[in-house]
Design an enzyme around this catalytic site. Structure first.
Site, mmCIF file in Angstrom:
data_model
loop_
_atom_site.group_PDB
_atom_site.id
_atom_site.type_symbol
_atom_site.label_atom_id
_atom_site.label_comp_id
_atom_site.label_asym_id
_atom_site.label_seq_id
_atom_site.Cartn_x
_atom_site.Cartn_y
_atom_site.Cartn_z
ATOM 1 N N GLN A 1 -0.302 -13.673 5.146
ATOM 2 C CA GLN A 1 -1.336 -12.777 5.652
ATOM 3 C C GLN A 1 -2.712 -13.298 5.259
ATOM 4 O O GLN A 1 -2.987 -13.530 4.079
ATOM 5 C CB GLN A 1 -1.110 -11.369 5.090
ATOM 6 C CG GLN A 1 -1.958 -10.304 5.747
ATOM 7 C CD GLN A 1 -1.423 -8.906 5.481
ATOM 8 O OE1 GLN A 1 -0.286 -8.744 5.049
ATOM 9 N NE2 GLN A 1 -2.236 -7.903 5.748
ATOM 10 N N ALA B 1 -7.998 -4.829 8.786
ATOM 11 C CA ALA B 1 -8.710 -3.862 7.940
ATOM 12 C C ALA B 1 -9.439 -4.569 6.805
ATOM 13 O O ALA B 1 -10.648 -4.386 6.600
ATOM 14 C CB ALA B 1 -7.734 -2.820 7.397
ATOM 15 N N ASP B 2 -8.714 -5.399 6.053
ATOM 16 C CA ASP B 2 -9.347 -6.121 4.953
ATOM 17 C C ASP B 2 -10.330 -7.167 5.460
ATOM 18 O O ASP B 2 -11.374 -7.397 4.845
ATOM 19 C CB ASP B 2 -8.285 -6.782 4.075
ATOM 20 C CG ASP B 2 -7.628 -5.789 3.132
ATOM 21 O OD1 ASP B 2 -8.351 -5.189 2.317
ATOM 22 O OD2 ASP B 2 -6.408 -5.608 3.212
ATOM 23 N N GLU C 1 -6.751 -12.422 5.269
ATOM 24 C CA GLU C 1 -7.493 -11.166 5.300
ATOM 25 C C GLU C 1 -8.942 -11.308 4.857
ATOM 26 O O GLU C 1 -9.610 -10.294 4.645
ATOM 27 C CB GLU C 1 -6.795 -10.144 4.391
ATOM 28 C CG GLU C 1 -5.304 -10.026 4.623
ATOM 29 C CD GLU C 1 -4.621 -9.065 3.687
ATOM 30 O OE1 GLU C 1 -4.882 -7.857 3.812
ATOM 31 O OE2 GLU C 1 -3.830 -9.515 2.835
ATOM 32 N N HIS D 1 0.803 -1.221 0.000
ATOM 33 C CA HIS D 1 0.000 0.000 0.000
ATOM 34 C C HIS D 1 0.839 1.276 0.000
ATOM 35 O O HIS D 1 0.292 2.366 -0.170
ATOM 36 C CB HIS D 1 -0.953 0.000 1.190
ATOM 37 C CG HIS D 1 -2.022 -1.035 1.097
ATOM 38 N ND1 HIS D 1 -2.969 -1.048 0.100
ATOM 39 C CD2 HIS D 1 -2.293 -2.116 1.876
ATOM 40 C CE1 HIS D 1 -3.786 -2.082 0.262
ATOM 41 N NE2 HIS D 1 -3.386 -2.748 1.324
#
EC number: 4.1.2.52
Length: 263
Positions: free
Chosen positions: A147, A174-175, A149, A45
């Site tokens: 990760q 967050a995701d 998500e 990001h």
């Protein structure tokens, strides 16, 4: 060769980290002296590329803080380039199942254990072939963090945890909250229950659980539950909120932009 971050996770020592999104070797070195156990250089990001990752690795190297790098995707070509400039610990985003986890591991290993291309004469990682027997030592020094998500990844977590070579599993709040229908609200009880259950599963499998959470109370809660690598802040947020607070103390109008608490 050794990997101090990997060794700490194996020993069960909690590691407190900070997210780096400024893409600056100058700020990376400044923060490397702040006392965090690890620093995450974000290529997903933040607008990092291999050269900017390299300069930050060089800036962090003299300090005890250990660099972890997140590529933009689970891409063996990108991973190969990052490993060659000296990355030992990777946080691979958006891993959905065991097959994708195996790909991430194989991308970090030289054949026959994996598919990493051999180019050590050109690589900082091998000190340009000055590290004796680098090719035969490098595999064991790699630390692969995947990760999860999404709800799909949570469903497949038991199979992901069975993948040999996965050292830790990082929960992306967050995701995950967005995928669960609670975008911008990772503190929703349903999301929190999913996170806590995942941490327990990861610990029971003998892997290291990790997470990013700027909410101090929640970050401490995850540590109490057994999370072993926890990022507790982000450089961009620290700079932005600190600057806004200073300006506000001298009369500037403060705008409340809101925050999910993750970053």
């Amino acid at each position: 060769m050794n990997n101090a971050f990997k060794d700490a996770l194996k020993a069960g020592r909690p590691q407190i980290g900070l997210w780096l999104g400024l893409c600056s070797s100058y700020s990376a070195e400044l923060l490397a002296g702040a006392g965090f156990d690890w620093l995450l250089i974000d290529g997903e990001h933040a607008p990092n590329n291999v050269p900017t990752v390299l300069t930050q690795l060089q800036a962090i190297a003299p300090y005890p803080s250990q660099p972890v790098v997140r590529p933009s995707w689970n891409d063996p070509v990108q991973i190969k380039q990052l490993l060659d400039v000296g990355v030992q610990t990777l946080l691979v985003p958006m891993v959905q199942n065991a097959e994708e986890a195996r790909l991430a591991v194989r991308a970090t290993r030289y054949p026959p254990a994996g598919i990493r291309g051999v180019g050590s004469a050109l690589a900082r990682a091998s000190r340009w072939n000055r590290v004796p027997d680098y090719i035969h030592q490098a595999n064991d020094a790699m630390c692969v963090l995947v990760q999860i998500e999404t709800r799909e990844a949570l469903k497949n977590l038991p199979q992901i945890l069975d993948v040999d070579g996965v050292d830790g599993v990082f929960i992306g709040p967050a995701d995950l909250s967005a995928d669960m229908g609670h975008g911008g609200n990772p503190q929703h009880p349903e999301v929190q229950a999913a996170i806590e259950d995942a941490i327990q599963q990861i610990r029971q499998a003998g892997k290291a659980p990790g997470i990013l959470m700027a909410n101090e109370q929640l970050a401490k809660r995850y540590l109490e539950l057994g999370a072993l690598f926890v990022a507790v802040g982000v450089d961009t947020t620290l700079l932005a909120r600190g600057a806004e607070a200073l300006a506000a103390r001298f009369g500037a109008e403060k705008t409340d932009l809101g925050s999910s608490g993750v970053y």
